[in-house]
Design an enzyme around this catalytic site. Structure first.
Site, mmCIF file in Angstrom:
data_model
loop_
_atom_site.group_PDB
_atom_site.id
_atom_site.type_symbol
_atom_site.label_atom_id
_atom_site.label_comp_id
_atom_site.label_asym_id
_atom_site.label_seq_id
_atom_site.Cartn_x
_atom_site.Cartn_y
_atom_site.Cartn_z
ATOM 1 N N LYS A 22 0.852 -1.216 0.000
ATOM 2 C CA LYS A 22 0.000 0.000 0.000
ATOM 3 C C LYS A 22 0.877 1.253 0.000
ATOM 4 C CE LYS A 22 -1.757 1.593 4.016
ATOM 5 N NZ LYS A 22 -1.556 3.018 4.354
ATOM 6 N N ARG A 400 -8.606 -0.624 4.636
ATOM 7 C CA ARG A 400 -7.808 0.462 4.035
ATOM 8 C C ARG A 400 -6.429 -0.071 3.635
ATOM 9 N NH1 ARG A 400 -7.179 5.668 7.330
ATOM 10 N NH2 ARG A 400 -5.974 6.037 5.448
HETATM 11 C C1 EPZ Z 1 3.948 6.993 6.333
HETATM 12 O O1 EPZ Z 1 3.120 7.998 6.889
HETATM 13 C C2 EPZ Z 1 3.066 5.757 6.215
HETATM 14 N N1 EPZ Z 1 1.937 6.055 5.319
HETATM 15 C C3 EPZ Z 1 2.551 5.353 7.585
HETATM 16 O O2 EPZ Z 1 1.808 4.151 7.433
HETATM 17 C C4 EPZ Z 1 3.752 5.068 8.490
HETATM 18 O O3 EPZ Z 1 3.293 4.767 9.785
HETATM 19 C C5 EPZ Z 1 4.655 6.312 8.536
HETATM 20 O O4 EPZ Z 1 5.050 6.670 7.196
HETATM 21 C C6 EPZ Z 1 5.908 6.078 9.353
HETATM 22 O O5 EPZ Z 1 6.617 4.990 8.820
HETATM 23 C C7 EPZ Z 1 2.138 6.016 3.982
HETATM 24 O O6 EPZ Z 1 3.239 5.767 3.501
HETATM 25 C C8 EPZ Z 1 0.941 6.286 3.132
HETATM 26 P P1 EPZ Z 1 5.876 10.423 8.435
HETATM 27 P P2 EPZ Z 1 3.642 9.546 6.921
HETATM 28 O O7 EPZ Z 1 5.780 11.651 7.616
HETATM 29 O O8 EPZ Z 1 4.370 9.849 5.665
HETATM 30 C C9 EPZ Z 1 5.730 13.610 11.947
HETATM 31 C C10 EPZ Z 1 0.020 2.691 7.709
HETATM 32 O O9 EPZ Z 1 -0.401 2.113 8.717
HETATM 33 N N2 EPZ Z 1 5.794 14.620 10.876
HETATM 34 O O10 EPZ Z 1 7.129 9.588 8.374
HETATM 35 O O11 EPZ Z 1 2.498 10.388 7.296
HETATM 36 C C11 EPZ Z 1 4.372 12.908 11.939
HETATM 37 O O12 EPZ Z 1 3.434 13.671 12.686
HETATM 38 C C12 EPZ Z 1 0.418 4.145 7.774
HETATM 39 O O13 EPZ Z 1 0.189 2.140 6.592
HETATM 40 C C13 EPZ Z 1 5.942 15.967 11.220
HETATM 41 O O14 EPZ Z 1 6.030 16.318 12.382
HETATM 42 O O15 EPZ Z 1 4.668 9.452 8.135
HETATM 43 C C14 EPZ Z 1 4.664 11.594 12.596
HETATM 44 O O16 EPZ Z 1 4.630 11.742 14.002
HETATM 45 C C15 EPZ Z 1 0.105 4.746 9.132
HETATM 46 N N3 EPZ Z 1 5.971 16.892 10.221
HETATM 47 C C16 EPZ Z 1 6.098 11.294 12.156
HETATM 48 O O17 EPZ Z 1 6.655 12.543 11.697
HETATM 49 C C17 EPZ Z 1 5.883 16.553 8.894
HETATM 50 O O18 EPZ Z 1 5.939 17.455 8.023
HETATM 51 C C18 EPZ Z 1 6.159 10.278 11.026
HETATM 52 O O19 EPZ Z 1 5.517 10.836 9.953
HETATM 53 C C19 EPZ Z 1 5.737 15.184 8.570
HETATM 54 C C20 EPZ Z 1 5.695 14.233 9.574
#
Ligand code: EPZ
Length: 419
Positions: A22, A400
Protein backbone atom coordinates in the site's frame (compact mmCIF):
# COMPACT_ATOMS: atom_id res chain seq x y z
CA UNK A 1 -21.08 -0.57 10.17
CA UNK A 2 -18.87 -3.39 8.85
CA UNK A 3 -17.95 -6.11 11.33
CA UNK A 4 -15.75 -9.18 11.39
CA UNK A 5 -16.39 -12.30 13.48
CA UNK A 6 -13.27 -14.26 14.40
CA UNK A 7 -13.40 -17.75 15.92
CA UNK A 8 -10.47 -18.36 18.27
CA UNK A 9 -8.28 -21.41 18.71
CA UNK A 10 -7.45 -22.49 15.14
CA UNK A 11 -3.81 -23.23 14.33
CA UNK A 12 -2.69 -21.60 11.06
CA UNK A 13 -0.86 -23.82 8.61
CA UNK A 14 -0.15 -23.42 4.89
CA UNK A 15 1.11 -20.71 2.53
CA UNK A 16 -0.01 -17.20 1.61
CA UNK A 17 1.08 -14.95 -1.26
CA UNK A 18 1.77 -11.39 -0.12
CA UNK A 19 0.34 -8.64 -2.34
CA UNK A 20 1.80 -5.28 -3.40
CA UNK A 21 2.65 -2.66 -0.77
CA UNK A 22 0.00 0.00 0.00
CA UNK A 23 2.65 2.51 1.05
CA UNK A 24 4.44 2.05 -2.25
CA UNK A 25 1.32 2.20 -4.44
CA UNK A 26 0.08 5.51 -3.02
CA UNK A 27 3.13 7.68 -3.88
CA UNK A 28 3.63 5.85 -7.19
CA UNK A 29 0.03 6.63 -8.23
CA UNK A 30 0.79 10.28 -7.45
CA UNK A 31 3.96 10.01 -9.56
CA UNK A 32 1.95 8.94 -12.64
CA UNK A 33 0.96 12.59 -13.20
CA UNK A 34 4.59 13.47 -13.96
CA UNK A 35 5.07 11.89 -17.40
CA UNK A 36 1.81 12.96 -19.07
CA UNK A 37 1.79 9.48 -20.57
CA UNK A 38 0.84 5.85 -19.93
CA UNK A 39 1.72 4.13 -16.65
CA UNK A 40 1.08 0.38 -16.29
CA UNK A 41 1.41 -0.73 -12.67
CA UNK A 42 1.18 -4.39 -11.62
CA UNK A 43 0.40 -6.09 -8.27
CA UNK A 44 -1.79 -3.29 -6.95
CA UNK A 45 -3.77 -4.48 -3.89
CA UNK A 46 -7.56 -3.93 -3.73
CA UNK A 47 -7.70 -1.36 -0.91
CA UNK A 48 -10.05 1.52 -0.14
CA UNK A 49 -7.05 3.86 0.03
CA UNK A 50 -6.08 2.84 -3.52
CA UNK A 51 -9.66 3.43 -4.72
CA UNK A 52 -9.48 6.96 -3.25
CA UNK A 53 -6.20 7.72 -5.01
CA UNK A 54 -7.72 6.54 -8.30
CA UNK A 55 -10.74 8.81 -7.69
CA UNK A 56 -8.36 11.76 -7.23
CA UNK A 57 -6.47 10.93 -10.44
CA UNK A 58 -9.74 10.85 -12.37
CA UNK A 59 -10.89 14.13 -10.77
CA UNK A 60 -7.84 15.96 -12.18
CA UNK A 61 -8.32 14.60 -15.69
CA UNK A 62 -6.34 11.36 -15.78
CA UNK A 63 -7.95 8.26 -17.21
CA UNK A 64 -7.54 5.14 -15.09
CA UNK A 65 -8.33 1.54 -16.02
CA UNK A 66 -8.13 -1.44 -13.67
CA UNK A 67 -7.57 -4.96 -15.01
CA UNK A 68 -7.35 -7.35 -12.06
CA UNK A 69 -4.38 -6.19 -10.02
CA UNK A 70 -3.00 -4.04 -12.84
CA UNK A 71 -3.84 -0.33 -13.02
CA UNK A 72 -3.23 1.71 -16.18
CA UNK A 73 -3.04 5.48 -15.67
CA UNK A 74 -2.99 7.84 -18.66
CA UNK A 75 -2.04 11.28 -17.36
CA UNK A 76 -1.73 12.96 -20.76
CA UNK A 77 -5.04 14.81 -20.41
CA UNK A 78 -4.46 16.09 -16.87
CA UNK A 79 -6.40 19.36 -16.85
CA UNK A 80 -7.00 20.33 -13.25
CA UNK A 81 -4.71 21.20 -10.37
CA UNK A 82 -7.39 21.34 -7.67
CA UNK A 83 -7.43 18.19 -5.54
CA UNK A 84 -10.98 17.54 -4.23
CA UNK A 85 -11.25 18.51 -0.57
CA UNK A 86 -13.51 15.63 0.51
CA UNK A 87 -11.05 13.05 -0.81
CA UNK A 88 -8.03 14.67 0.88
CA UNK A 89 -9.85 14.86 4.19
CA UNK A 90 -10.79 11.20 3.87
CA UNK A 91 -7.18 10.11 3.31
CA UNK A 92 -4.35 12.29 4.54
CA UNK A 93 -1.71 10.43 2.53
CA UNK A 94 -3.20 12.07 -0.60
CA UNK A 95 -0.96 15.00 0.41
CA UNK A 96 1.64 13.24 -1.76
CA UNK A 97 -0.15 14.80 -4.77
CA UNK A 98 1.21 18.16 -3.58
CA UNK A 99 4.70 17.64 -5.01
CA UNK A 100 3.75 15.84 -8.21
CA UNK A 101 0.83 18.07 -9.33
CA UNK A 102 2.75 21.23 -8.38
CA UNK A 103 5.74 20.33 -10.53
CA UNK A 104 3.63 19.06 -13.45
CA UNK A 105 1.12 21.98 -13.52
CA UNK A 106 3.11 24.77 -11.89
CA UNK A 107 0.36 25.13 -9.32
CA UNK A 108 -1.80 23.02 -6.98
CA UNK A 109 -4.70 23.58 -4.62
CA UNK A 110 -5.16 20.95 -1.94
CA UNK A 111 -7.01 20.99 1.33
CA UNK A 112 -4.95 20.83 4.47
CA UNK A 113 -5.04 17.13 5.45
CA UNK A 114 -6.75 16.64 8.79
CA UNK A 115 -5.06 14.84 11.63
CA UNK A 116 -5.88 11.18 11.79
CA UNK A 117 -6.50 8.44 14.27
CA UNK A 118 -2.78 8.34 15.08
CA UNK A 119 -2.68 11.90 16.33
CA UNK A 120 -1.95 15.24 14.66
CA UNK A 121 -0.16 14.64 11.39
CA UNK A 122 1.55 17.94 10.56
CA UNK A 123 3.07 18.58 7.15
CA UNK A 124 5.44 21.36 8.22
CA UNK A 125 8.48 19.49 6.86
CA UNK A 126 6.79 19.12 3.45
CA UNK A 127 5.94 22.84 3.23
CA UNK A 128 9.31 24.06 4.53
CA UNK A 129 11.16 22.04 1.89
CA UNK A 130 8.92 23.14 -1.00
CA UNK A 131 9.32 26.79 0.05
CA UNK A 132 13.10 26.32 0.11
CA UNK A 133 12.76 25.09 -3.49
CA UNK A 134 10.99 28.31 -4.43
CA UNK A 135 7.31 27.43 -4.15
CA UNK A 136 4.93 30.13 -2.93
CA UNK A 137 2.50 28.43 -0.57
CA UNK A 138 -0.52 30.24 0.88
CA UNK A 139 -2.50 28.56 3.65
CA UNK A 140 -6.03 29.90 3.88
CA UNK A 141 -9.52 28.64 4.72
CA UNK A 142 -8.12 25.13 5.25
CA UNK A 143 -6.54 25.05 1.82
CA UNK A 144 -2.98 25.09 0.56
CA UNK A 145 -2.58 27.20 -2.58
CA UNK A 146 0.82 26.66 -4.15
CA UNK A 147 2.18 28.15 -7.32
CA UNK A 148 5.50 28.62 -9.03
CA UNK A 149 6.57 31.94 -10.45
CA UNK A 150 9.08 29.83 -12.36
CA UNK A 151 10.52 26.31 -12.10
CA UNK A 152 11.37 24.91 -8.68
CA UNK A 153 15.04 25.37 -7.86
CA UNK A 154 17.18 22.39 -6.87
CA UNK A 155 18.58 22.97 -3.38
CA UNK A 156 19.99 21.17 -0.34
CA UNK A 157 17.31 20.13 2.17
CA UNK A 158 17.97 18.84 5.69
CA UNK A 159 14.91 17.09 7.15
CA UNK A 160 14.53 17.52 10.91
CA UNK A 161 12.90 14.08 10.96
CA UNK A 162 13.16 11.33 8.29
CA UNK A 163 9.52 11.82 7.32
CA UNK A 164 8.31 9.30 4.70
CA UNK A 165 5.72 11.65 3.21
CA UNK A 166 8.00 14.66 3.17
CA UNK A 167 10.78 12.65 1.47
CA UNK A 168 8.31 11.48 -1.19
CA UNK A 169 6.85 14.94 -1.81
CA UNK A 170 10.31 16.46 -2.23
CA UNK A 171 11.42 13.67 -4.60
CA UNK A 172 8.32 14.21 -6.75
CA UNK A 173 8.65 18.01 -6.71
CA UNK A 174 12.33 17.86 -7.66
CA UNK A 175 11.98 15.74 -10.82
CA UNK A 176 11.69 18.81 -13.12
CA UNK A 177 13.46 21.32 -10.84
CA UNK A 178 16.29 23.53 -12.12
CA UNK A 179 19.48 21.76 -11.04
CA UNK A 180 19.98 19.11 -8.37
CA UNK A 181 18.08 18.64 -5.11
CA UNK A 182 19.74 16.86 -2.18
CA UNK A 183 17.62 15.49 0.66
CA UNK A 184 19.56 14.82 3.87
CA UNK A 185 18.14 12.76 6.75
CA UNK A 186 15.74 11.29 4.18
CA UNK A 187 13.42 8.41 5.05
CA UNK A 188 15.02 5.08 4.09
CA UNK A 189 11.91 2.87 3.77
CA UNK A 190 11.80 0.33 0.89
CA UNK A 191 8.78 2.17 -0.48
CA UNK A 192 11.04 5.20 -1.08
CA UNK A 193 13.34 2.95 -3.14
CA UNK A 194 10.34 1.69 -5.12
CA UNK A 195 9.35 5.31 -5.88
CA UNK A 196 12.93 6.04 -7.05
CA UNK A 197 12.76 3.02 -9.39
CA UNK A 198 9.46 4.23 -10.82
CA UNK A 199 10.63 7.82 -11.37
CA UNK A 200 13.86 6.63 -13.02
CA UNK A 201 11.94 4.28 -15.35
CA UNK A 202 10.12 7.43 -16.52
CA UNK A 203 13.43 9.10 -17.26
CA UNK A 204 13.96 10.92 -13.97
CA UNK A 205 17.39 10.96 -12.34
CA UNK A 206 17.11 9.96 -8.67
CA UNK A 207 19.87 8.24 -6.68
CA UNK A 208 20.39 7.29 -3.05
CA UNK A 209 16.91 6.10 -2.05
CA UNK A 210 17.27 3.63 0.82
CA UNK A 211 20.10 5.71 2.26
CA UNK A 212 19.79 8.89 4.32
CA UNK A 213 20.88 11.09 1.39
CA UNK A 214 18.87 11.23 -1.83
CA UNK A 215 19.85 13.23 -4.89
CA UNK A 216 17.40 14.26 -7.64
CA UNK A 217 18.79 15.82 -10.82
CA UNK A 218 16.14 17.91 -12.57
CA UNK A 219 15.22 16.74 -16.11
CA UNK A 220 13.27 18.19 -19.02
CA UNK A 221 9.50 17.89 -18.41
CA UNK A 222 8.82 16.86 -22.01
CA UNK A 223 11.37 14.08 -22.11
CA UNK A 224 9.68 11.56 -19.79
CA UNK A 225 8.60 8.15 -21.03
CA UNK A 226 5.73 5.70 -20.44
CA UNK A 227 6.35 3.26 -17.60
CA UNK A 228 5.54 -0.35 -16.69
CA UNK A 229 6.24 -1.26 -13.06
CA UNK A 230 5.54 -4.00 -10.49
CA UNK A 231 4.95 -2.86 -6.89
CA UNK A 232 7.20 -4.37 -4.18
CA UNK A 233 5.54 -6.75 -1.69
CA UNK A 234 3.87 -5.29 1.40
CA UNK A 235 6.30 -5.80 4.31
CA UNK A 236 3.70 -4.76 6.92
CA UNK A 237 1.02 -7.15 5.64
CA UNK A 238 3.74 -9.85 5.64
CA UNK A 239 4.73 -9.00 9.23
CA UNK A 240 1.06 -9.10 10.26
CA UNK A 241 0.62 -12.57 8.75
CA UNK A 242 3.82 -13.83 10.42
CA UNK A 243 2.39 -12.78 13.79
CA UNK A 244 -0.90 -14.51 12.94
CA UNK A 245 1.12 -17.72 12.57
CA UNK A 246 3.14 -17.08 15.76
CA UNK A 247 0.07 -16.31 17.88
CA UNK A 248 -1.73 -19.51 16.81
CA UNK A 249 1.37 -21.71 17.30
CA UNK A 250 1.20 -22.28 13.55
CA UNK A 251 3.52 -23.08 10.66
CA UNK A 252 3.09 -20.73 7.68
CA UNK A 253 5.04 -19.91 4.53
CA UNK A 254 4.77 -16.44 2.96
CA UNK A 255 5.53 -16.16 -0.76
CA UNK A 256 6.38 -12.97 -2.67
CA UNK A 257 8.21 -11.18 0.15
CA UNK A 258 11.67 -9.56 0.35
CA UNK A 259 13.10 -10.76 3.71
CA UNK A 260 15.53 -7.84 3.79
CA UNK A 261 12.54 -5.49 4.17
CA UNK A 262 11.33 -6.99 7.43
CA UNK A 263 14.55 -7.99 9.24
CA UNK A 264 13.63 -6.01 12.37
CA UNK A 265 10.34 -7.92 12.68
CA UNK A 266 12.03 -11.28 11.95
CA UNK A 267 14.60 -10.70 14.71
CA UNK A 268 11.86 -9.88 17.22
CA UNK A 269 9.90 -12.99 16.25
CA UNK A 270 13.02 -15.11 16.77
CA UNK A 271 13.53 -13.44 20.20
CA UNK A 272 9.94 -14.47 21.01
CA UNK A 273 10.82 -18.09 20.23
CA UNK A 274 9.75 -18.62 16.59
CA UNK A 275 11.90 -20.42 14.04
CA UNK A 276 12.25 -18.34 10.86
CA UNK A 277 13.55 -19.85 7.62
CA UNK A 278 13.87 -17.35 4.78
CA UNK A 279 14.86 -17.71 1.13
CA UNK A 280 15.19 -15.05 -1.59
CA UNK A 281 11.45 -14.33 -1.81
CA UNK A 282 9.75 -16.43 0.83
CA UNK A 283 9.71 -16.80 4.61
CA UNK A 284 8.60 -19.77 6.71
CA UNK A 285 7.69 -19.26 10.36
CA UNK A 286 7.33 -22.15 12.82
CA UNK A 287 5.85 -20.89 16.06
CA UNK A 288 6.94 -22.09 19.51
CA UNK A 289 4.58 -23.76 21.98
CA UNK A 290 4.81 -20.72 24.24
CA UNK A 291 5.66 -17.12 23.33
CA UNK A 292 8.72 -15.66 25.06
CA UNK A 293 8.42 -12.05 26.27
CA UNK A 294 10.67 -9.55 24.47
CA UNK A 295 12.04 -7.06 26.98
CA UNK A 296 11.74 -3.90 24.89
CA UNK A 297 10.17 -2.83 21.59
CA UNK A 298 11.00 0.69 20.39
CA UNK A 299 9.49 1.92 17.11
CA UNK A 300 12.02 3.71 14.92
CA UNK A 301 12.34 4.97 11.36
CA UNK A 302 13.39 2.26 8.89
CA UNK A 303 15.41 0.04 9.26
CA UNK A 304 14.37 0.11 12.94
CA UNK A 305 11.28 -1.68 14.22
CA UNK A 306 8.34 -0.22 12.26
CA UNK A 307 5.58 1.74 14.00
CA UNK A 308 3.17 0.00 11.61
CA UNK A 309 4.01 -3.31 13.34
CA UNK A 310 3.71 -2.03 16.94
CA UNK A 311 0.06 -2.96 17.56
CA UNK A 312 0.44 -6.41 16.01
CA UNK A 313 3.53 -7.15 18.15
CA UNK A 314 1.67 -5.90 21.24
CA UNK A 315 -1.02 -8.51 20.62
CA UNK A 316 1.61 -11.24 20.47
CA UNK A 317 3.28 -10.03 23.68
CA UNK A 318 -0.14 -9.94 25.37
CA UNK A 319 0.07 -13.77 25.61
CA UNK A 320 3.83 -14.01 26.26
CA UNK A 321 5.47 -15.49 29.39
CA UNK A 322 6.66 -12.16 30.82
CA UNK A 323 6.73 -8.35 30.59
CA UNK A 324 7.42 -6.21 27.50
CA UNK A 325 8.00 -2.46 27.49
CA UNK A 326 6.87 -0.69 24.30
CA UNK A 327 8.00 2.81 23.34
CA UNK A 328 6.13 4.41 20.40
CA UNK A 329 8.61 7.00 19.09
CA UNK A 330 6.91 7.89 15.80
CA UNK A 331 3.27 8.76 16.49
CA UNK A 332 1.73 10.53 19.43
CA UNK A 333 -1.36 8.44 19.83
CA UNK A 334 -0.91 4.94 18.53
CA UNK A 335 -2.11 2.83 21.48
CA UNK A 336 -5.87 2.91 20.91
CA UNK A 337 -5.85 -0.85 20.35
CA UNK A 338 -4.61 -1.34 23.95
CA UNK A 339 -8.01 -0.53 25.48
CA UNK A 340 -9.65 -3.03 23.14
CA UNK A 341 -7.08 -5.73 23.95
CA UNK A 342 -7.70 -5.09 27.65
CA UNK A 343 -11.36 -5.91 27.05
CA UNK A 344 -10.05 -9.29 25.86
CA UNK A 345 -8.27 -9.90 29.18
CA UNK A 346 -4.89 -8.46 28.15
CA UNK A 347 -2.83 -6.78 30.89
CA UNK A 348 -1.57 -3.48 29.41
CA UNK A 349 -0.70 -0.18 31.11
CA UNK A 350 -0.20 2.95 29.00
CA UNK A 351 1.85 5.91 30.17
CA UNK A 352 2.23 8.45 27.37
CA UNK A 353 4.40 6.91 24.69
CA UNK A 354 5.23 3.91 26.87
CA UNK A 355 3.10 0.76 27.14
CA UNK A 356 3.81 -2.00 29.67
CA UNK A 357 2.44 -5.38 28.59
CA UNK A 358 2.33 -8.30 31.04
CA UNK A 359 1.58 -11.56 29.25
CA UNK A 360 -1.53 -13.46 30.29
CA UNK A 361 -2.25 -17.13 29.79
CA UNK A 362 -5.10 -16.60 27.36
CA UNK A 363 -7.13 -13.80 25.77
CA UNK A 364 -10.90 -14.12 25.82
CA UNK A 365 -13.15 -13.36 22.89
CA UNK A 366 -15.18 -10.12 23.15
CA UNK A 367 -16.78 -7.40 21.05
CA UNK A 368 -14.11 -4.81 20.27
CA UNK A 369 -13.75 -1.80 17.98
CA UNK A 370 -11.07 -0.96 15.42
CA UNK A 371 -9.87 2.66 15.58
CA UNK A 372 -7.16 2.59 12.95
CA UNK A 373 -5.73 0.37 10.26
CA UNK A 374 -3.00 -1.55 12.08
CA UNK A 375 -4.82 -1.52 15.41
CA UNK A 376 -7.76 -3.18 13.66
CA UNK A 377 -5.45 -5.85 12.26
CA UNK A 378 -4.06 -6.46 15.77
CA UNK A 379 -7.60 -7.18 17.01
CA UNK A 380 -8.01 -9.83 14.31
CA UNK A 381 -4.76 -11.41 15.56
CA UNK A 382 -6.07 -11.30 19.13
CA UNK A 383 -9.30 -12.96 18.00
CA UNK A 384 -7.37 -15.79 16.35
CA UNK A 385 -5.73 -16.65 19.68
CA UNK A 386 -8.64 -15.88 22.01
CA UNK A 387 -10.94 -18.34 23.73
CA UNK A 388 -14.34 -18.10 22.02
CA UNK A 389 -15.52 -15.62 19.40
CA UNK A 390 -14.45 -12.02 18.85
CA UNK A 391 -16.48 -9.42 16.98
CA UNK A 392 -14.51 -6.52 15.53
CA UNK A 393 -16.59 -3.42 14.81
CA UNK A 394 -15.51 -0.65 12.38
CA UNK A 395 -13.58 -3.22 10.38
CA UNK A 396 -13.60 -0.75 7.46
CA UNK A 397 -10.34 0.59 8.90
CA UNK A 398 -8.73 -2.77 8.19
CA UNK A 399 -9.75 -2.79 4.50
CA UNK A 400 -7.81 0.46 4.03
CA UNK A 401 -4.56 -1.50 4.15
CA UNK A 402 -5.33 -5.20 3.93
CA UNK A 403 -6.60 -6.76 0.71
CA UNK A 404 -8.74 -9.77 1.72
CA UNK A 405 -7.02 -10.42 5.05
CA UNK A 406 -9.93 -12.68 6.08
CA UNK A 407 -9.68 -14.71 2.88
CA UNK A 408 -5.90 -15.00 3.16
CA UNK A 409 -6.02 -16.19 6.77
CA UNK A 410 -9.03 -18.49 6.21
CA UNK A 411 -6.99 -20.22 3.48
CA UNK A 412 -4.51 -21.32 6.16
CA UNK A 413 -7.05 -22.41 8.75
CA UNK A 414 -8.59 -19.33 10.35
CA UNK A 415 -12.36 -18.89 10.66
CA UNK A 416 -13.12 -15.20 9.99
CA UNK A 417 -16.53 -14.11 8.71
CA UNK A 418 -17.68 -10.68 7.49
CA UNK A 419 -21.00 -9.82 9.13
C1 EPZ B 1 3.95 6.99 6.33
O1 EPZ B 1 3.12 8.00 6.89
C2 EPZ B 1 3.07 5.76 6.21
N1 EPZ B 1 1.94 6.06 5.32
C3 EPZ B 1 2.55 5.35 7.59
O2 EPZ B 1 1.81 4.15 7.43
C4 EPZ B 1 3.75 5.07 8.49
O3 EPZ B 1 3.29 4.77 9.78
C5 EPZ B 1 4.65 6.31 8.54
O4 EPZ B 1 5.05 6.67 7.20
C6 EPZ B 1 5.91 6.08 9.35
O5 EPZ B 1 6.62 4.99 8.82
C7 EPZ B 1 2.14 6.02 3.98
O6 EPZ B 1 3.24 5.77 3.50
C8 EPZ B 1 0.94 6.29 3.13
P1 EPZ B 1 5.88 10.42 8.44
P2 EPZ B 1 3.64 9.55 6.92
O7 EPZ B 1 5.78 11.65 7.62
O8 EPZ B 1 4.37 9.85 5.66
C9 EPZ B 1 5.73 13.61 11.95
C10 EPZ B 1 0.02 2.69 7.71
O9 EPZ B 1 -0.40 2.11 8.72
N2 EPZ B 1 5.79 14.62 10.88
O10 EPZ B 1 7.13 9.59 8.37
O11 EPZ B 1 2.50 10.39 7.30
C11 EPZ B 1 4.37 12.91 11.94
O12 EPZ B 1 3.43 13.67 12.69
C12 EPZ B 1 0.42 4.14 7.77
O13 EPZ B 1 0.19 2.14 6.59
C13 EPZ B 1 5.94 15.97 11.22
O14 EPZ B 1 6.03 16.32 12.38
O15 EPZ B 1 4.67 9.45 8.13
C14 EPZ B 1 4.66 11.59 12.60
O16 EPZ B 1 4.63 11.74 14.00
C15 EPZ B 1 0.11 4.75 9.13
N3 EPZ B 1 5.97 16.89 10.22
C16 EPZ B 1 6.10 11.29 12.16
O17 EPZ B 1 6.65 12.54 11.70
C17 EPZ B 1 5.88 16.55 8.89
O18 EPZ B 1 5.94 17.45 8.02
C18 EPZ B 1 6.16 10.28 11.03
O19 EPZ B 1 5.52 10.84 9.95
C19 EPZ B 1 5.74 15.18 8.57
C20 EPZ B 1 5.69 14.23 9.57
Amino acid sequence: MSKLLVKGGNRLEGSIRVKGAKNSVLPILAATVLNGGINVIHDIPNLSDVKLMIKILKSIGCSVKKEGNTVIVDSSKLNNYEIPEDLVREMRSSIVFLGSVLTRCGKVQISYPGGCELGPRPIDLHLKALREMGATIKEEHGFLLCDLKNKLQGTEIQLDFPSVGATENIMLAAVFAEGTTIIRNAAREPEIQDLQTFINQMGGKVTGAGSATISIEGVNKNKLKDVEHRIIPDRIVAGTYLIAAAITRGDVILNNIIPEHIQSTLFKLREAGSTIISSKNSIRIIAPQNIRAIEAIRTMPYPGFPTDMQSQMMTLMAISDGITIFKENIFENRYKHANELTRMNANIKIDGRVAIVKGVKELSGATVSANDLRGGASLILAGLAADGQTIIENSKHVYRGYDNIDGDLNNVGAEIVRI
